[in-house]
Design an enzyme around this catalytic site. Structure first.
Site, PDB file in Angstrom:
ATOM      1  N   GLU A   1       0.842  -1.199   0.000  1.00  0.00           N
ATOM      2  CA  GLU A   1       0.000   0.000   0.000  1.00  0.00           C
ATOM      3  C   GLU A   1       0.881   1.255   0.000  1.00  0.00           C
ATOM      4  OE1 GLU A   1      -2.392   0.241   3.545  1.00  0.00           O
ATOM      5  OE2 GLU A   1      -2.722   2.380   3.174  1.00  0.00           O
TER       6      GLU A   1
ATOM      7  N   ASP B   1       0.715   3.708  -3.115  1.00  0.00           N
ATOM      8  CA  ASP B   1       0.355   5.104  -2.844  1.00  0.00           C
ATOM      9  C   ASP B   1       1.311   6.044  -3.586  1.00  0.00           C
ATOM     10  OD1 ASP B   1      -0.832   7.273  -0.829  1.00  0.00           O
ATOM     11  OD2 ASP B   1       1.350   7.440  -0.754  1.00  0.00           O
TER      12      ASP B   1
ATOM     13  N   ASP C   1      -7.311   0.980   0.710  1.00  0.00           N
ATOM     14  CA  ASP C   1      -5.956   0.501   1.013  1.00  0.00           C
ATOM     15  C   ASP C   1      -5.574  -0.636   0.073  1.00  0.00           C
ATOM     16  OD1 ASP C   1      -6.058   2.294   3.071  1.00  0.00           O
ATOM     17  OD2 ASP C   1      -6.267   0.801   4.672  1.00  0.00           O
TER      18      ASP C   1
ATOM     19  N   GLU D   1      -4.697   0.656  -3.381  1.00  0.00           N
ATOM     20  CA  GLU D   1      -3.328   1.164  -3.448  1.00  0.00           C
ATOM     21  C   GLU D   1      -2.325   0.009  -3.485  1.00  0.00           C
ATOM     22  OE1 GLU D   1      -3.403   5.596  -1.520  1.00  0.00           O
ATOM     23  OE2 GLU D   1      -3.046   3.943  -0.160  1.00  0.00           O
TER      24      GLU D   1
END
Lengths: 255, 255
Positions: B73, B77, B145, B148
């Site tokens: 994640e 991101d 989450d 990502e």
């Protein structure tokens, strides 16, 4: 442009020198960039823009829109953040995301980027206030900002893989990663150490506490020699104190 | 593993079914991922990890290190942030970096990512608490989450160009970009509108003001029906009020 035409007619030699000196300075910039990134720029204009500080921003045809390196800085910041995210992800396979986030923020810290920008000689190339050179005060983010903008320019000019290599081979090599990982991020204890060294008295106080069962917030205040200095807020007393201490650190420019 | 061996000897048929059902579920996951990203995964393990919520994290050989999608994640991101940064940079050539930063933060907003995660069917694939499905409460960041983390997995599995195309073609198409740009980010005025709608009384107050000539900070408080609700700090009164209003918004979950 009739004026320019007239000029060409009346001062052909002057005009020739003007043109050739502009060409010369472009060539020089192109060589400097090649020295830094390891390859000749394909689109020099991107690098000229990356090196143009807000104070030297230029009017555009769009009303109210002046051009400087700020947009490229935004792009370069994202590219740099991603390349470093991947680097740390692979280098530390057994560290959690909190660790990775913290180390990355130390790497892209403004002060550190400023230093690296100077190390690779970018400070000599920045255009600001209409002139080029390094007479600006040291405490500015101008150098680090230009470094991020350079990364943005390299990305647009040379693509992702080239930029990734450039960041890893030409920028990250300037870091002492081990030292960075070992750095004490406990601002409260570092501030206390600083106070002892400087013969000052530092105190931490929780000056406010609010909230209900769903939501709790503390505000901590740092006083230096009994004078209120900074405050910080957080969802725990400890976090509020750390936030206040970190701000004090920035203000005091403690190294 | 003598027990497992014994089992193989004593229950060859049972074991065969167990193995084939595990293979079947891997094939199914591979098909689901292919459906989402547009290509068969090369390294399915990455996607399995991307879909493993912390509540279903697994022990590893490294003491104290449990594996879930949190590291992916972190990586995803950064990748997502960069691809969107470039997209906005090119789409809005005459907008400044403040605008680009704001729009990007609206695009990668947790609630929006949750929605997109559900739209592409990722919610059905997430592994949590030892079981798969969508019985988790809606107000969680679990879906966003995982989205990502999926971007992180795609990047490691397929490289940058594929991931960039995936984000632009499969994720960004779910956005109404114009609506996003038009959204009113003035939390103070939106909170006042909310109060009028709900028949509540909202007030803003500056409850603290500190600093010297180099450093100034304000703390604003929002009260709802005379009850202290949230606070926010900022370097101007306006910023402090906006920060307090934004927190109130999050708490109230105003859409």
């Amino acid at each position: 442009m009739p004026l320019a035409l007239t000029r060409t007619v009346f001062h052909p030699i002057l005009n020739f020198f003007r043109l050739s000196s502009r060409l010369e300075s472009k060539k020089k910039l192109s060589r400097s960039i090649a020295h830094i990134i390891g390859e000749r720029p394909s689109n020099l204009r991107l690098y000229q823009l990356a090196l143009r500080h807000t104070s030297a921003s230029k009017e555009t045809n769009i009303k109210g829109f002046r051009e400087s390196n700020e947009r490229l800085e935004y792009l370069g910041d994202a590219v740099l953040g991603m390349v470093i995210a991947e680097f740390l992800f692979k280098k530390y396979p057994y560290k959690d995301e909190g660790f990775l986030t913290e180390i990355r923020s130390r790497i892209v810290n403004r002060e550190t980027l400023n230093q690296i920008s100077r190390k690779i000689g970018l400070d000599d190339l920045i255009e600001y206030d209409g002139s080029r050179g390094r007479t600006m005060p040291a405490r500015t983010s101008m150098y680090g900002d230009a470094l991020e903008a350079l990364v943005g320019a390299v990305y647009l000019d040379k693509g992702f893989n080239f930029t990734r290599r450039f960041v890893l081979k030409e920028l990250l090599t300037h870091y002492d990663l081990e030292a960075l990982v070992q750095t004490n991020a406990n601002y409260k204890s570092r501030l206390i150490e600083w106070a002892q060294r400087e013969g000052k008295e530092v105190r931490f106080e929780i000056i406010q506490e609010k909230g209900n069962s769903h939501y709790r917030e503390f505000i901590a205040q740092v006083t230096v020699n009994d004078e209120p200095f900074t405050t910080g807020s957080g969802y725990s007393k400890k976090k509020a104190e750390q936030a206040a201490a970190e701000k004090a650190f920035e203000l005091l420019q403690i190294k």
